[in-house]
Design a protein around this motif. Structure first.
Motif, PDB file in Angstrom:
ATOM      1  N   LEU A 310       0.840  -1.209   0.000  1.00  0.00           N
ATOM      2  CA  LEU A 310       0.000   0.000   0.000  1.00  0.00           C
ATOM      3  C   LEU A 310       0.870   1.252   0.000  1.00  0.00           C
ATOM      4  N   ARG A 311       1.918   1.228   0.817  1.00  0.00           N
ATOM      5  CA  ARG A 311       2.819   2.397   0.876  1.00  0.00           C
ATOM      6  C   ARG A 311       3.499   2.594  -0.463  1.00  0.00           C
ATOM      7  N   ALA A 312       3.953   1.470  -1.053  1.00  0.00           N
ATOM      8  CA  ALA A 312       4.635   1.571  -2.348  1.00  0.00           C
ATOM      9  C   ALA A 312       3.674   2.067  -3.423  1.00  0.00           C
ATOM     10  N   ALA A 313       2.372   1.831  -3.218  1.00  0.00           N
ATOM     11  CA  ALA A 313       1.371   2.300  -4.180  1.00  0.00           C
ATOM     12  C   ALA A 313       1.006   3.760  -3.929  1.00  0.00           C
ATOM     13  N   GLY A 314       1.700   4.397  -2.966  1.00  0.00           N
ATOM     14  CA  GLY A 314       1.500   5.832  -2.732  1.00  0.00           C
ATOM     15  C   GLY A 314       0.384   6.143  -1.754  1.00  0.00           C
ATOM     16  N   LEU A 315      -0.041   5.157  -0.965  1.00  0.00           N
ATOM     17  CA  LEU A 315      -1.122   5.400  -0.006  1.00  0.00           C
ATOM     18  C   LEU A 315      -0.560   5.475   1.415  1.00  0.00           C
ATOM     19  N   ASP A 316      -1.215   6.245   2.277  1.00  0.00           N
ATOM     20  CA  ASP A 316      -0.821   6.304   3.693  1.00  0.00           C
ATOM     21  C   ASP A 316      -1.567   5.205   4.446  1.00  0.00           C
ATOM     22  N   VAL A 317      -0.828   4.382   5.192  1.00  0.00           N
ATOM     23  CA  VAL A 317      -1.487   3.322   5.960  1.00  0.00           C
ATOM     24  C   VAL A 317      -1.861   3.873   7.330  1.00  0.00           C
ATOM     25  N   LEU A 318      -3.166   3.835   7.645  1.00  0.00           N
ATOM     26  CA  LEU A 318      -3.636   4.409   8.911  1.00  0.00           C
ATOM     27  C   LEU A 318      -3.686   3.378  10.033  1.00  0.00           C
ATOM     28  N   GLY A 319      -3.839   2.100   9.671  1.00  0.00           N
ATOM     29  CA  GLY A 319      -3.903   1.092  10.743  1.00  0.00           C
ATOM     30  C   GLY A 319      -4.105  -0.308  10.206  1.00  0.00           C
ATOM     31  N   VAL A 320      -3.671  -1.274  11.020  1.00  0.00           N
ATOM     32  CA  VAL A 320      -3.846  -2.697  10.690  1.00  0.00           C
ATOM     33  C   VAL A 320      -4.469  -3.352  11.908  1.00  0.00           C
ATOM     34  N   ARG A 321      -5.530  -4.130  11.705  1.00  0.00           N
ATOM     35  CA  ARG A 321      -6.029  -4.872  12.878  1.00  0.00           C
ATOM     36  C   ARG A 321      -6.652  -6.195  12.488  1.00  0.00           C
ATOM     37  N   ARG A 322      -6.557  -7.120  13.434  1.00  0.00           N
ATOM     38  CA  ARG A 322      -7.168  -8.437  13.317  1.00  0.00           C
ATOM     39  C   ARG A 322      -8.648  -8.261  13.654  1.00  0.00           C
ATOM     40  N   LEU A 323      -9.549  -8.799  12.836  1.00  0.00           N
ATOM     41  CA  LEU A 323     -10.970  -8.523  13.077  1.00  0.00           C
ATOM     42  C   LEU A 323     -11.547  -9.316  14.245  1.00  0.00           C
ATOM     43  N   THR A 324     -10.963 -10.484  14.510  1.00  0.00           N
ATOM     44  CA  THR A 324     -11.389 -11.195  15.721  1.00  0.00           C
ATOM     45  C   THR A 324     -10.229 -12.039  16.225  1.00  0.00           C
ATOM     46  N   ARG A 325     -10.175 -12.167  17.556  1.00  0.00           N
ATOM     47  CA  ARG A 325      -9.029 -12.847  18.155  1.00  0.00           C
ATOM     48  C   ARG A 325      -8.915 -14.289  17.665  1.00  0.00           C
ATOM     49  N   GLY A 326      -7.730 -14.698  17.304  1.00  0.00           N
ATOM     50  CA  GLY A 326      -7.521 -16.096  16.927  1.00  0.00           C
ATOM     51  C   GLY A 326      -7.872 -16.410  15.486  1.00  0.00           C
ATOM     52  N   ASP A 327      -8.429 -15.424  14.741  1.00  0.00           N
ATOM     53  CA  ASP A 327      -8.801 -15.680  13.339  1.00  0.00           C
ATOM     54  C   ASP A 327      -7.863 -14.872  12.443  1.00  0.00           C
ATOM     55  N   PRO A 328      -7.458 -15.456  11.289  1.00  0.00           N
ATOM     56  CA  PRO A 328      -6.476 -14.737  10.458  1.00  0.00           C
ATOM     57  C   PRO A 328      -7.053 -13.610   9.602  1.00  0.00           C
ATOM     58  N   LEU A 329      -8.317 -13.216   9.837  1.00  0.00           N
ATOM     59  CA  LEU A 329      -8.907 -12.125   9.043  1.00  0.00           C
ATOM     60  C   LEU A 329      -8.429 -10.772   9.596  1.00  0.00           C
ATOM     61  N   HIS A 330      -7.855  -9.953   8.700  1.00  0.00           N
ATOM     62  CA  HIS A 330      -7.316  -8.638   9.100  1.00  0.00           C
ATOM     63  C   HIS A 330      -7.917  -7.530   8.242  1.00  0.00           C
ATOM     64  N   ALA A 331      -7.877  -6.316   8.756  1.00  0.00           N
ATOM     65  CA  ALA A 331      -8.258  -5.135   7.965  1.00  0.00           C
ATOM     66  C   ALA A 331      -7.101  -4.146   7.993  1.00  0.00           C
ATOM     67  N   VAL A 332      -6.768  -3.629   6.815  1.00  0.00           N
ATOM     68  CA  VAL A 332      -5.738  -2.583   6.724  1.00  0.00           C
ATOM     69  C   VAL A 332      -6.420  -1.365   6.115  1.00  0.00           C
ATOM     70  N   THR A 333      -6.350  -0.232   6.815  1.00  0.00           N
ATOM     71  CA  THR A 333      -6.982   0.993   6.332  1.00  0.00           C
ATOM     72  C   THR A 333      -5.919   1.921   5.770  1.00  0.00           C
ATOM     73  N   ALA A 334      -6.145   2.381   4.539  1.00  0.00           N
ATOM     74  CA  ALA A 334      -5.183   3.292   3.902  1.00  0.00           C
ATOM     75  C   ALA A 334      -5.932   4.495   3.346  1.00  0.00           C
ATOM     76  N   ARG A 335      -5.194   5.594   3.213  1.00  0.00           N
ATOM     77  CA  ARG A 335      -5.823   6.821   2.688  1.00  0.00           C
ATOM     78  C   ARG A 335      -5.006   7.352   1.527  1.00  0.00           C
ATOM     79  N   ARG A 336      -5.715   7.844   0.525  1.00  0.00           N
ATOM     80  CA  ARG A 336      -4.998   8.495  -0.575  1.00  0.00           C
ATOM     81  C   ARG A 336      -4.680   9.923  -0.122  1.00  0.00           C
ATOM     82  N   PRO A 337      -3.395  10.322  -0.162  1.00  0.00           N
ATOM     83  CA  PRO A 337      -3.043  11.656   0.332  1.00  0.00           C
ATOM     84  C   PRO A 337      -3.823  12.745  -0.415  1.00  0.00           C
ATOM     85  N   SER A 338      -4.184  13.815   0.317  1.00  0.00           N
ATOM     86  CA  SER A 338      -4.958  14.910  -0.307  1.00  0.00           C
ATOM     87  C   SER A 338      -4.072  15.697  -1.260  1.00  0.00           C
TER      88      SER A 338
END
Ligand code: SAM
Length: 338
Positions: A310-338
């Motif tokens: 995401l960073r290499a694609a020019g986006l700012d990464v705002l956060g990474v989190r696991r959606l539930t404990r013990g499960d490999p599902l994650h969410a990464v939030t990125a923003r396109r710079p203004s």
């Protein structure tokens, strides 16, 4: 009847008792899943809605071996899917529940199908046999099975909608369209686009939008997101979702994909990447193997891989989190710079 002490001693003393018990338990679970999957695949469960006699059922499904059908129906009765009485076979409560929940159906189809087919065919594939084509052949089952994760994804989407207040949303690899529909409901003034490469899944997405009365606010494009003309989605979006799609894309192409999607996002807009990611859990390892066995270089990324791309694609990464404990599902939030 209670077992004699001597019998118990013989059972415990024979081989590795823990592993024997585990093997039988696992095997019986596999048989239960295969029984259910066959009841769906043969159309028997569906045909039992009408409460047929054996002869009516045989005629309905073009069955010629009535004795085998009778034995099969007894198996389904023992599995508490079917009730037989007065010469008729009817769905038991469990049979109705399976038919009434499409995620349950898709889970039996998927786990008794390609998820375990992987291991049945693995020996051949390891020695140079053909790569698998599950993601192409079973795209609709995969999209339906993904709905199991929906409540987790929807919570994350609610937060993203609250933070971005989008007027235009985009769902890349929208599957059956449930996430797109959720974004549209969460942001009532928004309009949106779903992009889906699998025609069967795209048809499901169109059906979802129609069924929810959202087809006036969104459309589905059937095609590959890569190389999509931005005009086709009708201008920049404020919120783009890439849910459980990144692992379909070869590692070397992910950065470009994220750059392409990032270019569709308005300055200041958000790209949310949700994915099962590589970790040490048994399911993550299994899913990664299943992907690597497909034709076309698929694999699970780690959260660090996605962040880097995401960073290499020019986006700012705002956060990474696991959606539930013990499960490999994650969410990464990125923003396109203004
Ligand atoms: C596991 S499903 C997830 C569906 C949905 N996003 C969800 O989370 O429920 C992945 C979907 O992405 C689609 N897909 C994969 N690669 C794609 C691409 N390059 N462009 C568009 N769709 C793609 C697949 O056909 C499949 O329906």
């Amino acid at each position: 009847m209670a077992l004699k002490v001597r019998t118990v001693a013989r059972l415990v003393g024979a081989g590795h008792v823990g592993e024997r018990l585990r093997a039988v338990r696992d095997g019986q679970a596999a048989v239960r899943a295969a029984t259910l999957s066959s009841a769906l695949g043969t159309g028997v469960l569906e045909a039992l809605r009408a409460g047929p006699t054996t002869a009516e059922l045989a005629a309905d499904l073009a069955v010629t071996d009535h004795a085998l059908l009778e034995a099969y129906l007894r198996t389904l009765e023992a599995a508490r899917l079917v009730r037989t009485g007065g010469g008729r076979h009817r769905l038991a409560r469990r049979g109705r529940a399976v038919l009434g929940d499409d995620v349950v159906r898709a889970a039996y189809e998927g786990f008794a199908g390609y998820h375990t087919g992987l291991y049945r065919d693995l020996g051949l594939q390891l020695r140079g046999g053909p790569a698998r084509d599950d993601v192409v052949r079973h795209g609709d089952v995969i999209a339906r099975l993904s709905r199991a994760l929906e409540p987790l994804v929807h919570d994350t989407l609610d937060e993203a909608v609250a933070a971005t207040r989008p007027r235009r949303v985009l769902d890349v690899g929208c599957g059956d369209g449930a996430n797109l529909a959720h974004m549209l409901r969460a942001a009532p003034a928004s309009s949106g686009t779903g992009v889906e490469v699998d025609p069967a899944a795209a048809a499901l997405a169109e059906h979802t939008l129609r069924a929810e009365g959202l087809d006036g606010r969104a459309h589905v494009l059937t095609g590959d997101i890569r190389g999509l003309d931005p005009q086709q989605i009708g201008g920049p979006v404020d919120l783009a979702l890439l849910a459980n799609v990144i692992y379909y894309v070869p590692v070397g192409e992910r950065r470009d994909l994220l750059r392409d999607i990032g270019a569709l996002v308005a300055p200041g807009g958000t790209l949310l990447v949700v994915s099962t990611m590589a970790d040490r859990s048994a399911f993550s390892r299994h899913f990664d193997l299943l992907l690597r066995a497909q034709a076309g270089e698929m694999s699970l990324p780690t959260p660090d891989d996605v962040t880097r791309d995401l960073r290499a694609a020019g986006l700012d990464v705002l956060g990474v989190r696991r959606l539930t404990r013990g499960d490999p599902l994650h969410a990464v939030t990125a923003r396109r710079p203004s």
